[in-house]
Write a protein that holds these residues in place. Sequence first.
Motif, PDB file in Angstrom:
ATOM      1  N   TYR A 119      -1.348   5.444  -7.781  1.00  0.00           N
ATOM      2  CA  TYR A 119      -2.500   6.386  -7.761  1.00  0.00           C
ATOM      3  C   TYR A 119      -1.816   7.659  -8.812  1.00  0.00           C
ATOM      4  CZ  TYR A 119      -4.957  10.663  -6.043  1.00  0.00           C
ATOM      5  OH  TYR A 119      -5.687  11.522  -6.033  1.00  0.00           O
ATOM      6  N   GLN A 120      -0.707   7.948  -9.007  1.00  0.00           N
ATOM      7  CA  GLN A 120      -0.102   9.079 -10.110  1.00  0.00           C
ATOM      8  C   GLN A 120      -0.450   8.361 -11.074  1.00  0.00           C
ATOM      9  OE1 GLN A 120       3.838   9.812  -7.854  1.00  0.00           O
ATOM     10  NE2 GLN A 120       3.382  11.579  -8.994  1.00  0.00           N
TER      11      GLN A 120
ATOM     12  N   ALA B  73       0.763  -1.202   0.143  1.00  0.00           N
ATOM     13  CA  ALA B  73      -0.088   0.002   0.084  1.00  0.00           C
ATOM     14  C   ALA B  73       0.842   1.283   0.033  1.00  0.00           C
ATOM     15  CB  ALA B  73      -0.780  -0.018   1.030  1.00  0.00           C
ATOM     16  N   HIS B  74       2.069   1.211   0.760  1.00  0.00           N
ATOM     17  CA  HIS B  74       2.563   2.303   0.675  1.00  0.00           C
ATOM     18  C   HIS B  74       3.795   2.622  -0.212  1.00  0.00           C
ATOM     19  CE1 HIS B  74       1.176   4.161   4.608  1.00  0.00           C
ATOM     20  NE2 HIS B  74       0.760   3.002   4.778  1.00  0.00           N
TER      21      HIS B  74
ATOM     22  N   LEU C 109      -4.164   9.630  -0.083  1.00  0.00           N
ATOM     23  CA  LEU C 109      -5.159   8.839  -0.715  1.00  0.00           C
ATOM     24  C   LEU C 109      -4.718   7.620  -1.326  1.00  0.00           C
ATOM     25  CD1 LEU C 109      -7.343  11.759  -2.591  1.00  0.00           C
ATOM     26  CD2 LEU C 109      -7.357  10.964  -0.147  1.00  0.00           C
ATOM     27  N   GLY C 110      -3.465   7.646  -2.006  1.00  0.00           N
ATOM     28  CA  GLY C 110      -2.807   6.503  -2.437  1.00  0.00           C
ATOM     29  C   GLY C 110      -3.044   5.272  -1.933  1.00  0.00           C
ATOM     30  N   PRO C 111      -2.322   5.316  -0.575  1.00  0.00           N
ATOM     31  CA  PRO C 111      -2.335   4.019   0.069  1.00  0.00           C
ATOM     32  C   PRO C 111      -3.551   3.460   0.595  1.00  0.00           C
ATOM     33  CG  PRO C 111      -0.607   5.309   0.808  1.00  0.00           C
ATOM     34  CD  PRO C 111      -1.460   6.329  -0.008  1.00  0.00           C
TER      35      PRO C 111
ATOM     36  N   GLU D 214      -0.723  17.075  -6.107  1.00  0.00           N
ATOM     37  CA  GLU D 214      -0.517  15.500  -6.581  1.00  0.00           C
ATOM     38  C   GLU D 214       0.179  14.566  -5.777  1.00  0.00           C
ATOM     39  OE1 GLU D 214       0.208  18.317  -8.475  1.00  0.00           O
ATOM     40  OE2 GLU D 214      -1.503  18.331  -9.803  1.00  0.00           O
ATOM     41  N   ILE D 215       1.361  15.416  -5.199  1.00  0.00           N
ATOM     42  CA  ILE D 215       2.098  14.449  -4.302  1.00  0.00           C
ATOM     43  C   ILE D 215       1.286  14.303  -3.069  1.00  0.00           C
ATOM     44  CG2 ILE D 215       4.257  14.216  -3.050  1.00  0.00           C
ATOM     45  CD1 ILE D 215       5.292  16.059  -5.125  1.00  0.00           C
TER      46      ILE D 215
ATOM     47  N   THR E  33      -1.050   5.588   7.833  1.00  0.00           N
ATOM     48  CA  THR E  33      -1.113   6.337   6.638  1.00  0.00           C
ATOM     49  C   THR E  33      -0.619   7.897   6.840  1.00  0.00           C
ATOM     50  OG1 THR E  33      -2.528   5.115   5.186  1.00  0.00           O
ATOM     51  CG2 THR E  33      -1.878   7.125   4.361  1.00  0.00           C
TER      52      THR E  33
ATOM     53  N   ALA F 160      -1.672  13.980  -2.407  1.00  0.00           N
ATOM     54  CA  ALA F 160      -2.751  13.093  -2.571  1.00  0.00           C
ATOM     55  C   ALA F 160      -2.298  11.818  -2.835  1.00  0.00           C
ATOM     56  CB  ALA F 160      -3.394  13.575  -3.976  1.00  0.00           C
ATOM     57  N   ALA F 161      -1.164  11.759  -3.567  1.00  0.00           N
ATOM     58  CA  ALA F 161      -0.689  10.331  -3.928  1.00  0.00           C
ATOM     59  C   ALA F 161      -0.276   9.628  -2.596  1.00  0.00           C
ATOM     60  CB  ALA F 161       0.653  10.276  -4.739  1.00  0.00           C
ATOM     61  N   HIS F 162       0.317  10.093  -1.550  1.00  0.00           N
ATOM     62  CA  HIS F 162       0.765   9.709  -0.412  1.00  0.00           C
ATOM     63  C   HIS F 162      -0.077   9.528   0.687  1.00  0.00           C
ATOM     64  CE1 HIS F 162       4.860   9.272  -1.407  1.00  0.00           C
ATOM     65  NE2 HIS F 162       4.810  10.119  -2.285  1.00  0.00           N
TER      66      HIS F 162
ATOM     67  N   GLY G  98       1.085   1.696  -3.967  1.00  0.00           N
ATOM     68  CA  GLY G  98       0.018   2.559  -3.723  1.00  0.00           C
ATOM     69  C   GLY G  98       0.195   4.009  -4.386  1.00  0.00           C
ATOM     70  N   PRO G  99       1.036   4.710  -3.784  1.00  0.00           N
ATOM     71  CA  PRO G  99       1.279   6.203  -4.493  1.00  0.00           C
ATOM     72  C   PRO G  99       1.480   6.087  -5.859  1.00  0.00           C
ATOM     73  CG  PRO G  99       2.413   5.974  -2.276  1.00  0.00           C
ATOM     74  CD  PRO G  99       1.949   4.491  -2.665  1.00  0.00           C
TER      75      PRO G  99
ATOM     76  N   ASP H 246      -3.381  10.736 -12.246  1.00  0.00           N
ATOM     77  CA  ASP H 246      -2.813  11.933 -12.971  1.00  0.00           C
ATOM     78  C   ASP H 246      -2.369  11.622 -14.339  1.00  0.00           C
ATOM     79  OD1 ASP H 246      -2.693  13.203 -10.291  1.00  0.00           O
ATOM     80  OD2 ASP H 246      -1.045  12.529  -9.981  1.00  0.00           O
TER      81      ASP H 246
END
Lengths: 201, 201
Positions: free
Chosen positions: A174-175, A166-167, B169-171, B162-163, B191, B165-167, A170-171, A179
């Motif tokens: 997501y990107q 996830a860590h 929401l991403g996980p 963006e970053i 998180t 959010a990625a770190h 995940g990011p 994006d």
Amino acid sequence: MTQQDVQWSTEINNRVDVRVARTRAAVLDAGARLLFTEGWHAVTHLRVAEEAGVGRATMYRHWPTVEDLLADVLVDCQEPWEAAEPTGDLRVDLITELDVFVGALQLSKLPEIIVAAMERAPTDPRIQAMHESMTRISRHPVWTVAQAPIERGELDPELTEEIVAAHTLGPILYQRLFDGQHVTRSDIERTVDAFLTAFAT
Amino acid sequence: MTQQDVQWSTEINNRVDVRVARTRAAVLDAGARLLFTEGWHAVTHLRVAEEAGVGRATMYRHWPTVEDLLADVLVDCQEPWEAAEPTGDLRVDLITELDVFVGALQLSKLPEIIVAAMERAPTDPRIQAMHESMTRISRHPVWTVAQAPIERGELDPELTEEIVAAHTLGPILYQRLFDGQHVTRSDIERTVDAFLTAFAT
DNA sequence: GGTTTCTGAGACGATTTGACTCACAACACG
DNA sequence: CGTGTTGTGAGTCAAATCGTCTCAGAAACC
């Protein structure tokens, strides 16, 4: 399914009929091509048959339902995940693995596959199984790299495979998914550094 | 489109015909129900008409193409994002926002919507626009919360929307999409803490 | 209460879907 | 190398679906 279940047994004496192999290859190739160019709704018996230059009846013989077809296409177009050689340096190894992951995301159409699989997964157990296997395959490398440091106490011992994935993935994912933009080297490094900073003991 | 472009002008003197409103509500409701239970391929004029108890012709009158229909369904089933009151404590505020996000992920069928939108986005500009707006809406809260601390120098000044959010929401999204399991409170806290540890100055 | 306009039912040709048959070519095997 | 087996493609078929159109009736608007 009124037609006899398996008239062409696919393999006789452990040997696959050349014609069957040809047909399968042509169809799965065409199916993947359609999936990537027009999206997964284009993967129908008719379209794939035309694209592959194969009779429509032949399609139904091999893949009675669209799910059978799509599942095979998805399995087939999964490129093997080449495991990178671990150097022992956690940071370097994680970056390497994420690099491979990003490469797969960019080169192959993994996001399309993921989305297609996710869409169908709730209704079709075969595709759901494939989705799970894909998930497992994708997170295996980072988990392998992280496992030793965790045991050695260099990383938070509470970390599980899911959390590591996830860590790290995940990011990145997501990107790529939201994006749409290219995931750059510095994105990867930032992600790895953030992970290490957060979970190093 | 041979039929006259807008015979039922939807609104006359800024007033919507009650029948139109009824039809739209019933259809969009049925459409969302089908989307969530059977996946987005079930959202066709025929199926939705049956489900909504509405004539098929009526469907085509309001939504000439499937994209029109789906776009409206997607827009309609997006629940409004209530912004939480910021306390000033970054950690608390981030947790609160992610809590709201997870709530939206669990209660509403946001993942299904995301996937459906992602699948169609490449081919349909309307859905693409909707996807982008959804992305913007979802990351707006965390960005709002993080912005002040960044300016105050409490967080890495390099951080972009963006970053962040990625770190954050991403996980969370990864866990929801790939592990399928419930995202728990401790997942959220982990998180947020990871994010803060990594990017606090 | 009269007029507007939205709706549902149904018909329509075109297209798609699976299933099936059958002649033929290509394979496997002795 | 010939013979029997078997996968294939073309084509037929009914059923379902799609998108369009018409028309009478119901209901909303004024």
